[in-house]
Design an enzyme around this catalytic site. Structure first.
Site, PDB file in Angstrom:
ATOM      1  N   LEU A 274       0.859  -1.179   0.000  1.00  0.00           N
ATOM      2  CA  LEU A 274       0.000   0.000   0.000  1.00  0.00           C
ATOM      3  C   LEU A 274       0.893   1.226   0.000  1.00  0.00           C
ATOM      4  O   LEU A 274       1.948   1.232   0.638  1.00  0.00           O
ATOM      5  CB  LEU A 274      -0.905   0.021   1.244  1.00  0.00           C
ATOM      6  CG  LEU A 274      -2.045  -0.991   1.321  1.00  0.00           C
ATOM      7  CD1 LEU A 274      -2.727  -0.911   2.682  1.00  0.00           C
ATOM      8  CD2 LEU A 274      -3.061  -0.778   0.211  1.00  0.00           C
ATOM      9  N   ASP A 275       0.469   2.270  -0.703  1.00  0.00           N
ATOM     10  CA  ASP A 275       1.229   3.520  -0.694  1.00  0.00           C
ATOM     11  C   ASP A 275       1.399   4.003   0.744  1.00  0.00           C
ATOM     12  O   ASP A 275       0.561   3.736   1.604  1.00  0.00           O
ATOM     13  CB  ASP A 275       0.500   4.604  -1.489  1.00  0.00           C
ATOM     14  CG  ASP A 275       0.224   4.184  -2.918  1.00  0.00           C
ATOM     15  OD1 ASP A 275       1.017   3.407  -3.460  1.00  0.00           O
ATOM     16  OD2 ASP A 275      -0.802   4.629  -3.460  1.00  0.00           O
ATOM     17  N   THR A 276       2.451   4.763   0.979  1.00  0.00           N
ATOM     18  CA  THR A 276       2.709   5.285   2.317  1.00  0.00           C
ATOM     19  C   THR A 276       1.528   6.099   2.841  1.00  0.00           C
ATOM     20  O   THR A 276       1.172   6.014   4.022  1.00  0.00           O
ATOM     21  CB  THR A 276       3.980   6.159   2.306  1.00  0.00           C
ATOM     22  OG1 THR A 276       5.072   5.371   1.817  1.00  0.00           O
ATOM     23  CG2 THR A 276       4.315   6.652   3.697  1.00  0.00           C
TER      24      THR A 276
END
Length: 250
Positions: A114-116
């Protein structure tokens, strides 16, 4: 998924005993399920009471549902908070997944990422083959996201997303989309896709003119985030793991 299963000197166990110790039902009820033809082992219906199996390798199904094998592997659900990097180490010193599972003794892999700045459901395991299969696009595991986006989403935009959008790295197919709430300045949408490309939801919504403000993944295949609190983990249930094993052909 480790279970306390009692086997003989050859590592085998009577099938009805395995079913009972795995929590399927009482021993008597498991025997009834066998006699009724509801139990399959390696694709074959088994009705003979006393049949022995290897609980680590046998592919057992109960009324069509997969029973996970006994193993030393762990399969976890993590509610990743925003701001946490989806890696086990970060050269910039940012908070990582490793910080959230520091008390786990296993060497864990994350399934996809997942993106930060995206929160939500992330699967963790020490089963490398499972992690690879789950992340591979050929299995098309559906992922469900809830996004707050800028602007009011029109019906034509929903139709365009369902029809398919082509980004710079290829086409994207949205399986389903629901507008949960909308006003002049923002909308809340739920999207189901099977893509795992980098920042795919954000790029998709940018493309149709509705940049993402906040994003969370709430479901991965049959596994739901539910009420799991941010930063916490739980084990997959036997039913969840069984369904995922079926999806990736394990």
């Amino acid at each position: 998924m480790t279970r306390d299963i009692e086997t003989d000197d050859e590592g085998l166990i009577r099938l009805q005993k395995l079913l009972a110790q795995s929590g399927v039902a009482s021993r008597r009820k498991c025997e009834e399920l066998m006699l009724d033809g509801e139990i399959e082992v390696d694709g074959e219906v088994v009705t003979r009471l006393g049949t022995k199996v290897d609980p680590r390798t046998a592919v057992v199904r109960v009324s069509g549902k997969r029973l996970p094998p006994v193993s030393d592997h762990v399969y976890l659900v993590l509610h990743k908070p925003r701001g946490v990097v989806s890696t086990m180490a970060d050269p910039e010193g940012r908070r990582t997944i490793a910080d959230l599972v520091a008390d786990r003794p296993e060497r864990l892999f994350h399934v996809g990422r997942l993106d930060t700045d995206t929160s939500g459901l992330l699967l963790l395991t020490n089963d490398g083959d499972f992690a690879h299969r789950m992340a591979h696009p050929s299995y098309e595991v559906e992922k469900t996201y809830v996004a707050e986006v800028a602007g009011r989403i029109a019906k034509d935009t929903v139709a365009d997303l369902l029809a398919g959008v082509t980004l710079e790295d290829g086409p994207v197919q949205v399986r389903r989309i629901r507008v949960l709430d909308t006003n002049a300045s923002a909308s809340i949408v739920e999207l189901v896709i099977h893509e795992g490309r980098n920042r795919i939801v954000r790029r998709l919504m940018d493309h149709v003119g509705h940049p993402v403000k906040q994003l969370s993944r709430i479901r991965f295949g049959p596994v739901e985030l539910g009420t799991l609190k941010s930063g916490r983990i739980r084990e997959l249930t036997s039913d969840e793991l069984g369904q995922l094993l079926e999806i990736v052909g394990r």
